[in-house]
Motif scaffolding. Structure first.
Motif, mmCIF file in Angstrom:
data_model
loop_
_atom_site.group_PDB
_atom_site.id
_atom_site.type_symbol
_atom_site.label_atom_id
_atom_site.label_comp_id
_atom_site.label_asym_id
_atom_site.label_seq_id
_atom_site.Cartn_x
_atom_site.Cartn_y
_atom_site.Cartn_z
ATOM 1 N N ARG A 191 2.493 -10.086 -14.440
ATOM 2 C CA ARG A 191 3.435 -9.141 -13.817
ATOM 3 C C ARG A 191 2.936 -7.705 -13.860
ATOM 4 N NH1 ARG A 191 9.412 -11.190 -14.109
ATOM 5 N NH2 ARG A 191 9.027 -13.403 -14.378
ATOM 6 N N ASP A 192 2.306 -7.310 -14.953
ATOM 7 C CA ASP A 192 1.793 -5.942 -15.050
ATOM 8 C C ASP A 192 0.668 -5.709 -14.043
ATOM 9 O OD1 ASP A 192 3.576 -5.273 -17.057
ATOM 10 O OD2 ASP A 192 2.185 -5.830 -18.662
ATOM 11 N N ARG A 193 -0.168 -6.719 -13.870
ATOM 12 C CA ARG A 193 -1.259 -6.602 -12.901
ATOM 13 C C ARG A 193 -0.725 -6.596 -11.476
ATOM 14 N NH1 ARG A 193 -5.934 -10.711 -14.615
ATOM 15 N NH2 ARG A 193 -7.097 -9.556 -13.022
ATOM 16 N N ILE A 194 0.340 -7.359 -11.224
ATOM 17 C CA ILE A 194 0.967 -7.342 -9.897
ATOM 18 C C ILE A 194 1.531 -5.951 -9.624
ATOM 19 C CG2 ILE A 194 2.901 -8.183 -8.519
ATOM 20 C CD1 ILE A 194 2.551 -10.908 -9.930
ATOM 21 N N ALA A 195 2.218 -5.385 -10.605
ATOM 22 C CA ALA A 195 2.829 -4.065 -10.439
ATOM 23 C C ALA A 195 1.779 -2.989 -10.168
ATOM 24 C CB ALA A 195 3.652 -3.709 -11.668
ATOM 25 N N ALA A 196 0.602 -3.153 -10.749
ATOM 26 C CA ALA A 196 -0.468 -2.181 -10.552
ATOM 27 C C ALA A 196 -1.159 -2.336 -9.203
ATOM 28 C CB ALA A 196 -1.493 -2.308 -11.678
ATOM 29 N N ALA A 197 -1.011 -3.482 -8.571
ATOM 30 C CA ALA A 197 -1.637 -3.744 -7.264
ATOM 31 C C ALA A 197 -0.733 -3.155 -6.184
ATOM 32 C CB ALA A 197 -1.839 -5.243 -7.072
ATOM 33 N N ASP A 198 -0.991 -1.907 -5.822
ATOM 34 C CA ASP A 198 -0.083 -1.200 -4.921
ATOM 35 C C ASP A 198 -0.543 -1.154 -3.464
ATOM 36 O OD1 ASP A 198 -2.194 0.495 -5.382
ATOM 37 O OD2 ASP A 198 -0.960 2.277 -5.687
ATOM 38 N N THR A 199 -1.641 -1.846 -3.151
ATOM 39 C CA THR A 199 -2.133 -1.929 -1.773
ATOM 40 C C THR A 199 -2.512 -3.380 -1.472
ATOM 41 O OG1 THR A 199 -4.457 -1.584 -2.360
ATOM 42 C CG2 THR A 199 -3.138 0.403 -1.911
ATOM 43 N N PRO A 200 -2.612 -3.736 -0.201
ATOM 44 C CA PRO A 200 -3.070 -5.092 0.128
ATOM 45 C C PRO A 200 -4.441 -5.413 -0.477
ATOM 46 C CG PRO A 200 -2.048 -4.122 2.048
ATOM 47 C CD PRO A 200 -2.152 -3.028 1.007
ATOM 48 N N ARG A 201 -5.355 -4.446 -0.466
ATOM 49 C CA ARG A 201 -6.687 -4.688 -1.044
ATOM 50 C C ARG A 201 -6.584 -4.981 -2.543
ATOM 51 N NH1 ARG A 201 -11.644 -3.237 0.806
ATOM 52 N NH2 ARG A 201 -10.815 -1.563 2.109
#
Length: 86
Positions: free
Chosen positions: A61-71
């Motif tokens: 979940r933390d890694r998902i939250a940090a992924a703020d762009t499609p790339r």
């Protein structure tokens, strides 16, 4: 080894968008933050949930939250897929 493509990500995301914008499929949108693409947190939750089910991976979940762009989301998913395959 399975990899999530931009097209596949875009198709999943479009399924959960209310307004039907195709902007997330466009390669020019790879580095645009989800908020600017009018992607809300519920849509991203649904998108990552579907990716986890279809690809059989668990995304932090933390890694998902940090992924703020499609790339960033593509990189996250494909990194996890590579780790699982190893």
């Amino acid at each position: 080894m399975a990899q999530l493509t931009l097209r596949e990500l875009g198709e999943i995301m479009l399924e959960f968008q209310d307004h039907g914008s195709a902007s997330v499929i466009d390669t020019r949108a790879l580095d645009v933050v989800f908020e600017d693409l009018e992607c809300d947190s519920l849509m991203l939750l649904q998108t990552t949930g579907r990716i986890q089910r279809e690809y059989g991976v668990e995304l932090d979940r933390d890694r998902i939250a940090a992924a703020d762009t499609p790339r960033a989301l593509l990189d996250l998913v494909n990194t996890v897929l590579s780790e699982v395959a190893a």
